[in-house]
Design an enzyme around this catalytic site. Structure first.
Site, PDB file in Angstrom:
ATOM      1  N   LYS A 279       0.844  -1.203   0.000  1.00 22.70           N
ATOM      2  CA  LYS A 279       0.000   0.000   0.000  1.00 22.70           C
ATOM      3  C   LYS A 279       0.878   1.252   0.000  1.00 22.70           C
ATOM      4  O   LYS A 279       2.026   1.198   0.453  1.00 22.70           O
ATOM      5  CB  LYS A 279      -0.864   0.012   1.274  1.00 22.70           C
ATOM      6  CG  LYS A 279      -1.973  -1.030   1.295  1.00 22.70           C
ATOM      7  CD  LYS A 279      -2.788  -0.908   2.579  1.00 22.70           C
ATOM      8  CE  LYS A 279      -3.890  -1.955   2.638  1.00 22.70           C
ATOM      9  NZ  LYS A 279      -4.958  -1.739   1.654  1.00 22.70           N
ATOM     10  N   ARG A 353     -10.394 -11.621   1.892  1.00 29.89           N
ATOM     11  CA  ARG A 353     -11.275 -12.657   1.341  1.00 29.89           C
ATOM     12  C   ARG A 353     -10.615 -14.031   1.391  1.00 29.89           C
ATOM     13  O   ARG A 353     -11.278 -15.047   1.493  1.00 29.89           O
ATOM     14  CB  ARG A 353     -11.695 -12.273  -0.089  1.00 29.89           C
ATOM     15  CG  ARG A 353     -10.560 -12.145  -1.063  1.00 29.89           C
ATOM     16  CD  ARG A 353     -10.924 -11.310  -2.294  1.00 29.89           C
ATOM     17  NE  ARG A 353     -10.888  -9.873  -2.005  1.00 29.89           N
ATOM     18  CZ  ARG A 353     -11.176  -8.932  -2.895  1.00 29.89           C
ATOM     19  NH1 ARG A 353     -11.533  -9.252  -4.126  1.00 29.89           N
ATOM     20  NH2 ARG A 353     -11.115  -7.652  -2.547  1.00 29.89           N
TER      21      ARG A 353
HETATM   22  N1  BES Z   1      -8.076  -3.900   4.439  1.00 26.99           N
HETATM   23  C1  BES Z   1      -8.272  -3.470   3.089  1.00 26.99           C
HETATM   24  C2  BES Z   1      -9.568  -2.718   2.894  1.00 26.99           C
HETATM   25  C3  BES Z   1      -9.718  -1.377   3.569  1.00 26.99           C
HETATM   26  C4  BES Z   1      -9.496  -0.213   2.875  1.00 26.99           C
HETATM   27  C5  BES Z   1     -10.141  -1.296   4.881  1.00 26.99           C
HETATM   28  C6  BES Z   1      -9.672   1.008   3.490  1.00 26.99           C
HETATM   29  C7  BES Z   1     -10.307  -0.080   5.506  1.00 26.99           C
HETATM   30  C8  BES Z   1     -10.083   1.091   4.794  1.00 26.99           C
HETATM   31  C9  BES Z   1      -8.290  -4.677   2.154  1.00 26.99           C
HETATM   32  O1  BES Z   1      -7.515  -5.757   2.541  1.00 26.99           O
HETATM   33  C10 BES Z   1      -7.747  -4.216   0.852  1.00 26.99           C
HETATM   34  O2  BES Z   1      -6.599  -3.860   0.800  1.00 26.99           O
HETATM   35  N2  BES Z   1      -8.589  -4.241  -0.191  1.00 26.99           N
HETATM   36  C11 BES Z   1      -8.191  -3.830  -1.483  1.00 26.99           C
HETATM   37  C12 BES Z   1      -8.700  -4.870  -2.475  1.00 26.99           C
HETATM   38  C13 BES Z   1      -8.168  -4.691  -3.853  1.00 26.99           C
HETATM   39  C14 BES Z   1      -6.684  -4.973  -3.904  1.00 26.99           C
HETATM   40  C15 BES Z   1      -8.918  -5.643  -4.770  1.00 26.99           C
HETATM   41  C16 BES Z   1      -8.812  -2.461  -1.757  1.00 26.99           C
HETATM   42  O3  BES Z   1      -9.937  -2.242  -1.339  1.00 26.99           O
HETATM   43  O4  BES Z   1      -8.130  -1.634  -2.329  1.00 26.99           O
HETATM   44 MN    MN Z   2      -5.489  -5.581   1.869  1.00 28.26          MN
END
Ligand code: BES
Ligand code: MN
Ligand code: ZN
Length: 500
Positions: A279, A353
């Site tokens: 990230k 997931r």
């Molecule tokens: N933990 C994150 C989702 C999240 C984002 C929680 C913002 C709280 C605040 C999750 O694991 C994630 O990184 N999701 C990605 C999925 C994508 C790579 C398909 C996302 O939402 O960007």
């Molecule tokens: Mn994630």
């Protein structure tokens, strides 16, 4: 905090601070106000008329009583319009009033529950909302402050009730809230702790404390157990971290004769760096909150063990970090899962997931007859619904309706997203059974439907709390940081299922 129901006149109310409700348009036509106004020789009404906004929703006006009544202060609490009053509003209003009382160092505070009555609520629900508002609204997270802010704790909450017939109902509401409030605050603590403390191992230790305190059966699956169960999706996510993964399994049996077992499954990623699909560094620290679903399940179980509804619940919380390293799983990898289904990894940041589907397969193995999962799953859900509502995806209209009903009962807003099969083509892979990301389009839905591919025919609802698990700024009964969202809805769902 001691919470008591007492029959006393408001003039003599035994407290430092007396909270008085002010409804829009009903300021003067009010017995309580006129009684007090007499004690103040007309001065109270002068103050009220000179402050035109004092009855607006959430306004607080502090009045020094200077001996006119027993309480040192009155807080005039702006209620807004009487017809707009709901239990959610009562919870938030109480929280606001109690924070105002704390600011003036009150340690005993009195309220008049009967003055919160509307046609949609009753004494029991009002008492529950007042006490929840008090406990949730005065929450503080100060484990890491060396100079603890001198913050006078509230010692007594006094509910003034002059009709003996209401006392039992009030006490019932107080009892329920005294179990639910601390459970939600426990969830907030778990979520607010930094990830260097709140590792999977610590999650398991907290689960153990909860199990003892609330009389639940506890099993922890270690890495070796996960290997035996072929939980390769969970193991893949955890393999980049030096922290060992834990799968927390809690069981509450409230109805031995009933074959129905509801599974509550919560995402327990104690830190989500994104892994190799790392990230951006801005705000990455917020990803310590990525176990908020797991925490909500733990808090709900803590309360359920004490409230003892007549149902059976199986709680499963897969806990792991998601980290980059030489051992980490990589984009392009094809992994297996406990179900046997294979998954092409598009992004190592779509890890939630993956750990959830192994927990779901395990829940099915343990005999779950319906499944609710709760997770900070997608940024897409935050984009779609903001921090106002959590998103739902389901394969079963009846169960979804039950979750939505519990959400309405608690005021934790939830909104169902469409589960059309057309969306599923986005998560089909050319070289494996599924891929773990369907891309940017409809990201909250495709993430939910990915999980749905593993529930088999079990009725299932997925709750995405990515936008609601934390807030930036205090608002009603929520403080900056973790909200504990989902906890009250899961408890309410358990209570509603027990009654039907
Ligand atoms: N933990 C994150 C989702 C999240 C984002 C929680 C913002 C709280 C605040 C999750 O694991 C994630 O990184 N999701 C990605 C999925 C994508 C790579 C398909 C996302 O939402 O960007
Ligand atoms: Mn994630
Ligand atoms: Zn995550």
């Amino acid at each position: 905090m001691e919470i008591i129901v007492t029959n006393t006149s408001i003039i003599e109310a035994p407290c430092d601070t007396l909270i008085i409700n002010l409804y829009e348009d009903l300021k003067k036509a009010n017995k309580i106000i006129s009684t007090l106004d007499q004690a103040f020789s007309g001065y109270l009404n002068t103050i009220i008329s000179s402050q035109p906004n004092c009855s607006d929703f959430g306004e607080t006006t502090i009045i020094y009583t200077l001996g006119a009544i027993n309480a040192k202060h009155i807080i005039l609490l702006g209620m807004g319009k009487k017809e707009d009053l709901t239990t959610t509003r009562i919870r938030s209003l109480t929280a606001t009033a109690l924070r105002a009382a704390k600011k003036i160092h009150s340690s005993s505070i009195a309220l008049i529950p009967s003055d919160f009555i509307t046609y949609t609520n009753d004494s029991q629900r009002i008492a529950q909302a007042i006490v929840e508002g008090t406990l949730l609204g005065t929450y503080q997270f100060n484990y890491y402050k060396t100079s603890k802010i001198i913050d006078s704790p509230i010692r007594d909450l006094v509910l003034i009730e002059n009709d003996q017939n209401n006392t039992a109902a009030l006490n019932k509401g107080i009892r329920t809230a005294s179990i639910i409030g601390p459970s939600v605050n426990l969830v907030r603590d778990l979520v607010n702790h930094p990830s260097q403390y709140m590792t999977p191992t610590k999650m398991a230790l907290h689960a153990q404390e909860i199990a003892i305190e609330s009389n639940l059966e506890l099993t922890i699956l270690e890495k070796e157990d996960m290997k035996k169960e072929k939980m390769y999706a969970l193991l893949s996510v955890s393999q980049g971290s030096v922290e060992p993964p834990k799968m927390i399994v809690l069981k509450y049996i409230g109805d031995l004769e009933n074959k129905q077992i509801t599974a509550f499954i919560g995402k327990g990623v104690t830190f989500d760096s994104g892994g190799i699909s790392i990230k951006p560094s801005l705000n990455m620290g917020e990803m310590k909150d990525d176990m908020a679903g797991g925490a909500a399940v733990l808090g709900a179980m803590a309360a359920i063990g004490k409230l003892k509804p007549k149902i059976n619940i199986l709680a499963i919380i897969p806990c792991t970090e998601n980290m980059p390293s030489g051992n980490a799983y990589k984009p392009g990898d094809i992994i297996s899962s406990m179900s046997g289904k294979t998954i092409e990894i598009i992004s190592t940041d779509a890890e939630g997931r993956l750990i959830l589907v192994d927990a779901i397969t395990y829940a099915n193995k343990l005999g779950a007859t319906q499944i609710i999962d709760i997770a900070t799953l997608t940024g897409a859900c935050v984009v779609a619904l903001g921090n106002v509502a959590s998103g739902l995806i389901s394969n079963n209209a009846a169960l979804c309706q039950q979750v939505l009903q519990a959400s309405t009962d608690t005021g934790e807003k939830m909104w169902e997203l469409p589960n059309y099969t057309e969306y599923k083509k986005d998560i089909k892979s050319n070289i494996a059974d599924l891929k773990n990301s369907g891309g940017r389009m409809a990201g909250a839905i495709t993430a939910g439907l990915f999980i749905g591919e593993f529930v088999e025919n079990t009725p299932w609802v997925h709750i995405d709390i990515a936008g609601t698990a934390t807030i930036e700024k205090e608002d009603g009964y929520n403080l900056k940081g973790a909200t504990g969202v989902g906890t009250r809805t899961l408890i309410q769902l358990a209570q509603n299922m027990s009654q039907s």
